[in-house]
Design an enzyme around this catalytic site. Structure first.
Site, PDB file in Angstrom:
ATOM      1  N   GLU A  36       0.559  11.787 -26.014  1.00  0.00           N
ATOM      2  CA  GLU A  36       0.520  12.890 -26.703  1.00  0.00           C
ATOM      3  C   GLU A  36       0.927  12.595 -28.044  1.00  0.00           C
ATOM      4  O   GLU A  36       1.940  11.963 -28.454  1.00  0.00           O
ATOM      5  CB  GLU A  36       1.688  13.984 -26.324  1.00  0.00           C
ATOM      6  CG  GLU A  36       1.305  15.370 -26.817  1.00  0.00           C
ATOM      7  CD  GLU A  36       2.268  16.501 -26.031  1.00  0.00           C
ATOM      8  OE1 GLU A  36       2.847  15.965 -25.023  1.00  0.00           O
ATOM      9  OE2 GLU A  36       1.956  17.541 -26.537  1.00  0.00           O
ATOM     10  N   GLY A  46      12.169  12.752 -27.631  1.00  0.00           N
ATOM     11  CA  GLY A  46      12.917  12.931 -26.317  1.00  0.00           C
ATOM     12  C   GLY A  46      12.679  12.325 -25.124  1.00  0.00           C
ATOM     13  O   GLY A  46      13.135  11.551 -24.144  1.00  0.00           O
ATOM     14  N   ALA A  47      11.182  12.898 -24.495  1.00  0.00           N
ATOM     15  CA  ALA A  47      10.544  12.619 -23.357  1.00  0.00           C
ATOM     16  C   ALA A  47       9.346  13.032 -23.427  1.00  0.00           C
ATOM     17  O   ALA A  47       8.838  13.652 -24.284  1.00  0.00           O
ATOM     18  CB  ALA A  47      11.519  13.184 -22.430  1.00  0.00           C
ATOM     19  N   MET A  48       8.577  12.879 -22.211  1.00  0.00           N
ATOM     20  CA  MET A  48       7.163  13.094 -22.155  1.00  0.00           C
ATOM     21  C   MET A  48       6.946  13.371 -20.922  1.00  0.00           C
ATOM     22  O   MET A  48       6.993  12.678 -20.072  1.00  0.00           O
ATOM     23  CB  MET A  48       6.272  11.921 -22.863  1.00  0.00           C
ATOM     24  CG  MET A  48       4.730  12.040 -22.881  1.00  0.00           C
ATOM     25  SD  MET A  48       4.475  13.634 -23.891  1.00  0.00           S
ATOM     26  CE  MET A  48       2.979  14.146 -22.811  1.00  0.00           C
ATOM     27  N   GLU A  49       6.172  14.632 -20.830  1.00  0.00           N
ATOM     28  CA  GLU A  49       6.017  15.086 -19.337  1.00  0.00           C
ATOM     29  C   GLU A  49       4.719  14.734 -18.492  1.00  0.00           C
ATOM     30  O   GLU A  49       4.100  15.365 -17.623  1.00  0.00           O
ATOM     31  CB  GLU A  49       5.625  16.789 -19.558  1.00  0.00           C
ATOM     32  CG  GLU A  49       4.299  17.160 -20.214  1.00  0.00           C
ATOM     33  CD  GLU A  49       4.693  17.282 -21.815  1.00  0.00           C
ATOM     34  OE1 GLU A  49       5.532  16.712 -22.418  1.00  0.00           O
ATOM     35  OE2 GLU A  49       3.685  18.132 -22.517  1.00  0.00           O
ATOM     36  N   ASN A  50       4.218  13.264 -18.997  1.00  0.00           N
ATOM     37  CA  ASN A  50       3.068  12.946 -18.304  1.00  0.00           C
ATOM     38  C   ASN A  50       3.002  13.061 -16.688  1.00  0.00           C
ATOM     39  O   ASN A  50       4.185  13.211 -16.047  1.00  0.00           O
ATOM     40  CB  ASN A  50       3.147  11.322 -18.498  1.00  0.00           C
ATOM     41  CG  ASN A  50       3.568  10.893 -19.534  1.00  0.00           C
ATOM     42  OD1 ASN A  50       2.789  11.010 -20.502  1.00  0.00           O
ATOM     43  ND2 ASN A  50       4.520  10.117 -19.734  1.00  0.00           N
ATOM     44  N   HIS A  62      13.342  20.456 -18.769  1.00  0.00           N
ATOM     45  CA  HIS A  62      11.946  20.862 -19.929  1.00  0.00           C
ATOM     46  C   HIS A  62      10.611  20.114 -19.294  1.00  0.00           C
ATOM     47  O   HIS A  62       9.590  20.740 -19.319  1.00  0.00           O
ATOM     48  CB  HIS A  62      12.251  20.398 -21.277  1.00  0.00           C
ATOM     49  CG  HIS A  62      11.262  20.550 -22.381  1.00  0.00           C
ATOM     50  ND1 HIS A  62      11.195  21.703 -23.095  1.00  0.00           N
ATOM     51  CD2 HIS A  62      10.335  19.888 -22.304  1.00  0.00           C
ATOM     52  CE1 HIS A  62      10.132  21.801 -23.862  1.00  0.00           C
ATOM     53  NE2 HIS A  62       9.458  20.639 -23.738  1.00  0.00           N
ATOM     54  N   GLU A  63      10.954  18.674 -19.164  1.00  0.00           N
ATOM     55  CA  GLU A  63       9.844  18.044 -18.842  1.00  0.00           C
ATOM     56  C   GLU A  63       9.264  18.351 -17.281  1.00  0.00           C
ATOM     57  O   GLU A  63       7.882  18.455 -17.151  1.00  0.00           O
ATOM     58  CB  GLU A  63       9.848  16.496 -18.842  1.00  0.00           C
ATOM     59  CG  GLU A  63      10.633  15.940 -20.046  1.00  0.00           C
ATOM     60  CD  GLU A  63       9.798  16.431 -21.436  1.00  0.00           C
ATOM     61  OE1 GLU A  63       8.614  16.447 -21.352  1.00  0.00           O
ATOM     62  OE2 GLU A  63      10.490  16.726 -22.336  1.00  0.00           O
ATOM     63  N   GLU A 100       4.769  24.589 -25.648  1.00  0.00           N
ATOM     64  CA  GLU A 100       5.984  24.185 -26.043  1.00  0.00           C
ATOM     65  C   GLU A 100       7.000  25.383 -26.172  1.00  0.00           C
ATOM     66  O   GLU A 100       8.108  25.357 -25.812  1.00  0.00           O
ATOM     67  CB  GLU A 100       6.012  23.257 -27.159  1.00  0.00           C
ATOM     68  CG  GLU A 100       5.114  22.035 -26.972  1.00  0.00           C
ATOM     69  CD  GLU A 100       5.836  20.849 -25.973  1.00  0.00           C
ATOM     70  OE1 GLU A 100       6.955  21.428 -25.453  1.00  0.00           O
ATOM     71  OE2 GLU A 100       5.260  20.011 -25.658  1.00  0.00           O
TER      72      GLU A 100
END
Ligand code: B3K
Ligand code: ZN
Length: 869
Positions: free
Chosen positions: A121, A260-264, A296-297, A319
């Site tokens: 992303e 921060g992070a990624m929701e794959n 969140h993720e 988001e």
């Protein structure tokens, strides 16, 4: 540089769809082979070519329906591959080679330490293979990861379906994700990690395997994250009725990560900063952030993955909504008040500043050059505030009905913000047409409050309250319309009695301000009334409410809404600082200190509110209520106020400090409140030399990072020898742990000292520092640019120049991070002319730099262009 902006209005549906993607990826640091097999189908009747995006790929082969495609049937552009085929459906096989080891932008497939990982992303998938890299192309993925056996763990999205050896030295794992997804949710990780496992049984009885991968030796620091994940899974079932939908949920913590992070889907990749936490190395804020980012993720699995965005202009669809969901979760897990204050600080310090700058944009932007520049506080945090207003207007039940409808209509689709609004509309009788302007209008509305007192014919005293709204023009929009604003309001007198209005415009403690202005009246005999406005920060707005000190203290004493009580103290402090700015050297009057003393006495047992109320507004927040800022004058005024604060309230502060028990460590809300309050007080006392001992004593005795860091932060106000000694001791203890050392880097970088550049240069040469690691760069250079206001804004221009020199180097390595850190330089609008001239000089240097990334170009060119308006 000529770069083309994309516009929301130009959206066209995809000309082709890709039902399935089969990836066969053979990992190698410099020669990773990617074979991509795509099932292509033309959408409708047209004869346009299939245009695929690609960036930095070496193309090895193309085949259509099993036959190598000859050159006349395809065109290779700079960033595209166009296939000219008359077929309506065909199988396309593309073979490319990439070099993860050389990928320092950390977008696409790269190496983090020794581990392969991906970040796609917004538009990183095109750095892995040629594809229609847009969120509205949904496909079912099957991924085979092949690697040398020295890399034992091979992960991708979905469920593992096969694995085995390939020859003596290689092996493979095949993954299948049954849920159609956009390519930005693709992920691959390969490495050697420590693994924590657990399981979660969903409310409908499905067992989900949970796996958390961390660096070797860090297993015990992953426990809290895994527990947080289970709490998030449960909460989403309880509050939204949403269950997880695969057999396995994996989280991998990596050290090199841009955000921060990624929701794959099924395989989240995290910055290790938001996974690893234990008592010794993590502060209470770190624990909070881990839980909140994990949630969140996870929440993205529904708001983002199951229902995704049609195009990137709709980013706030996922988001804003997901931030709102994580905020609600955190409020339930910790405390509503401290969460609300946290959000409001972010809005005031950063979002208001963005809206006042050349980067101002609505939560649904209209025009974008580099999408990564739009992962902003506006899209995320103001976006969440807009969702919160839906929640306020519809109530929890109405909001839930709207959400249910949203999933019913759009599960498995890529949709727009308008689709979300329409689902919410189906759940309420309110007409949301005007409310929808929050999606298209940028800028921070200002709500002004006017209070008039008259006697009527019967000699009754009538108070007329008028609320007006006005949104100042922004860089992107000169005309503004009235918004639909829910304004929480209380009318109280100086004994705390509450009044209702004659017109019943106040309903459930709220009025709707949907015109330029509105008025209501209140009858009150012999009473002085105070309007308490924007309770709980019910809308992302500024308030101009001309209240005197007595009224502010009345609000603190009697308002029902604790947010308003906190806010009244913030306003009071802001006023005092203004007074010192206007008359340097003046002393704040005794009745104010007396009022604060009473406030402290009143809240002795509510350490949460007390702790927050004793925090003075940050320099960044103060900037939002000022223009033409002379940084040194404002900083000096702020410092003078804090010094007087410590002197005038020393006894009261000491009493609070001494009354807080040093109970044994636990991460519970009560214990967090105690530590927070104690450390806030310590930072005040640190301004008085006689309390230096208390700081050193706390540092010596601390059995947790919150107290250690609290002592260090306080020591920033002590004489430099004490600070240096404690910092040296901290470094000696934590030298081996870069995540902890980031805190030390940041403390050094925010010191107001003459030798600051020598210090920063020394930090950049520290063995644990690397320009290629975003966490380190943010800690040192980011902290300096964002939070060392006096040195960054020094009027000899040295701070601006230092940051610019660094950005020129960083941009060639990691444009995304460079574009974040350039932000303070682009926000020159509020500052006095002498600052502006120097800031623009450095922006000019950036703009003239050959090879500048489009990330930095977009922000810098907009900032300089704003000047010419
Ligand atoms: N969706 C990602 C952010 C991607 C940022 C790309 N530059 C993390 C999140 O918001 O959950
Ligand atoms: Zn998100």
């Amino acid at each position: 540089m000529s770069v083309q902006a994309k516009r929301r209005a130009d959206y066209q549906p995809p000309a082709f769809s890709i039902a399935t993607v089969d990836l066969h990826i053979t990992l190698h640091p410099t020669e990773t082979k990617v074979v991509s097999t795509l099932a292509i189908a033309r959408n409708g009747a047209h004869n346009a070519p299939l245009v695929l995006d690609g960036d930095g790929l070496e193309l090895n082969a193309i085949a259509v329906n099993g036959e190598a495609l000859s050159e006349e049937f395809y065109t290779l552009g700079d960033n595209t591959l166009s296939i000219n085929s008359e077929l309506d459906t065909f199988e396309l096989v593309i073979t490319t080679t990439i070099a993860p080891e050389h990928n320092k932008a950390l977008e696409g497939l790269y190496l983090s330490g020794g581990a392969y990982c991906t970040q796609c992303e917004a538009e990183g998938f095109r750095r892995i293979t040629y594809f229609m890299d847009r969120p509205d192309v949904l496909s079912v993925y099957t991924v085979t990861v092949v690697a040398d056996k020295s890399i034992p763990m091979l992960l991708a999205n979905g469920n593992p379906v096969d694995k085995g050896d390939i020859g003596a030295s290689s092996h493979f794992v095949k993954w299948h994700d049954p849920h159609p997804k956009p390519c930005y949710l693709f992920a691959l990780v390969a490495g050697d990690f420590d693994l924590l496992t657990d399981s979660y049984t969903t409310s409908s009885g499905k067992e989900v395997a949970l796996e958390l991968y961390v660096d070797k030796g860090k297993k015990s620091q992953g426990v809290f994250a895994l527990e947080s994940l289970k709490r998030a899974m449960k909460w989403d079932e309880d509050v939204f009725g949403l269950e997880y939908d695969l057999d396995i949920y994996m989280i991998v913590a990596v050290d090199f990560f841009n955000m921060g992070a990624m929701e794959n889907k099924g395989l989240n990749v995290f910055n290790s900063k938001f996974v690893l936490a234990d008592q010794e190395s993590a502060t209470d804020d770190d624990f909070f952030n881990v839980e909140s980012v994990i949630a969140h993720e996870y929440f993205h699995n529904w708001t983002g993955n199951r229902v995704t965005c049609r195009d990137w202009f709709q980013l706030s669809l996922k988001e804003g909504l997901t931030v709102f969901r994580d905020q609600q979760f955190s409020a339930d897990m910790t405390s509503a008040l401290s969460n609300r204050i946290k959000h409001v600080r972010v809005m005031r310090e950063h979002q208001f500043a963005e809206d006042a700058s050349a980067m101002s944009h609505p939560i649904r932007p209209e025009e974008v050059i580099e999408m990564n520049n739009f992962y902003t506080v506006t899209v995320y945090d103001k976006g969440a505030e807009v969702i919160r207003m839906f929640h306020t207007l519809l109530g929890p039940d109405g909001f839930r009905r709207g959400m249910d409808e949203y999933f019913k209509r759009h599960d498995g689709q890529a949709v727009t913000c308008d689709d979300f609004i329409s689902a919410m509309q189906s759940a309420t009788d309110l007409d949301l047409t005007q409310f929808a302007r929050w999606y298209s209008q940028s800028g921070t509305p200002v709500i002004s409050v006017e209070h008039k007192i008259q006697n009527d014919d019967n000699d009754d005293v009538i108070h007329t309250f008028t609320l007006s709204q006005h949104t100042p023009a922004t860089s992107d929009q000169s005309e503004k319309e009235s918004l639909y604003i829910p304004v929480n309001i209380e009318i109280i007198d100086d004994e705390g009695n509450t009044y209702t209005d004659n017109e019943s415009m106040i309903q459930n403690g709220m009025v709707i301000l949907n015109a330029p202005s509105m008025s209501f009246t209140v009858n009150a005999e012999n009473a002085s009334l105070t309007p308490v406005v924007l309770g709980n920060f019910s809308a992302p707005a500024k308030v101009e409410n001309p209240l005197d000190t007595a009224s502010l203290l009345t609000i603190f004493k009697y308002a029902k809404d604790p947010f308003n009580r906190w806010d009244a103290m913030q306003t009071l402090y802001d006023r005092c600082i203004k007074q010192i700015e206007d008359a340097p050297g003046c002393a704040i009057s005794n009745d104010i200190w007396e009022g604060i003393k009473q406030a402290i006495a009143q809240e002795q047992s509510n350490l949460e509110l007390l702790g927050e109320c004793l925090v003075t507004p940050s320099f960044e927040t103060l900037c939002q209520s000022r223009s033409n800022i002379n940084v040194s004058a404002l900083s000096k005024a702020r410092k003078a106020f804090c010094d007087q604060f410590a002197q005038a309230l020393e006894q009261e502060l000491l009493q609070v400090f001494n009354n807080i028990d040093a109970a044994s460590y636990s991460y519970t809300q009560d214990a967090v409140n105690q530590r927070r309050c104690k450390n806030v007080v310590l930072a005040h006392l640190a301004r008085l030399p006689q309390h230096e001992g208390a700081i050193v004593a706390q540092f010596d005795a601390a059995d947790n990072m919150t107290d250690t860091l609290g002592a260090l932060r306080s020591a920033q106000h002590c004489n430099s020898a004490t600070f240096d000694t404690l910092m040296a001791r901290f470094e000696a203890t934590w030298n081996h742990d870069p995540l902890v050392l980031d805190k030390w880097f940041a403390l050094h970088a925010t010191q107001n000292r003459d030798d600051i550049f020598a210090t920063i240069t020394m930090l950049c040469e520290h063995p644990q520092f690397a320009m290629s690691n975003p966490n380190r760069v943010r800690s040192v250079i980011g902290s300096f640019a964002f939070y060392n206001s006096e040195r960054f804004h020094a009027l000899d221009g040295s701070g601006y120049k230092f940051v610019t020199d660094y950005l020129l180097k960083l941009d060639a390595v990691n444009p995304q991070v460079a574009a974040r850190i350039v932000t303070p330089l682009t926000q020159w609008q509020g500052f006095a002319n002498e600052h502006q001239v120097l800031m623009k000089q450095q922006l000019g240097r950036l703009l003239n730099h050959k090879g500048l990334s489009k990330d930095v170009f977009e922000k810098v060119s907009k900032s300089l262009a704003y000047d010419k308006h």
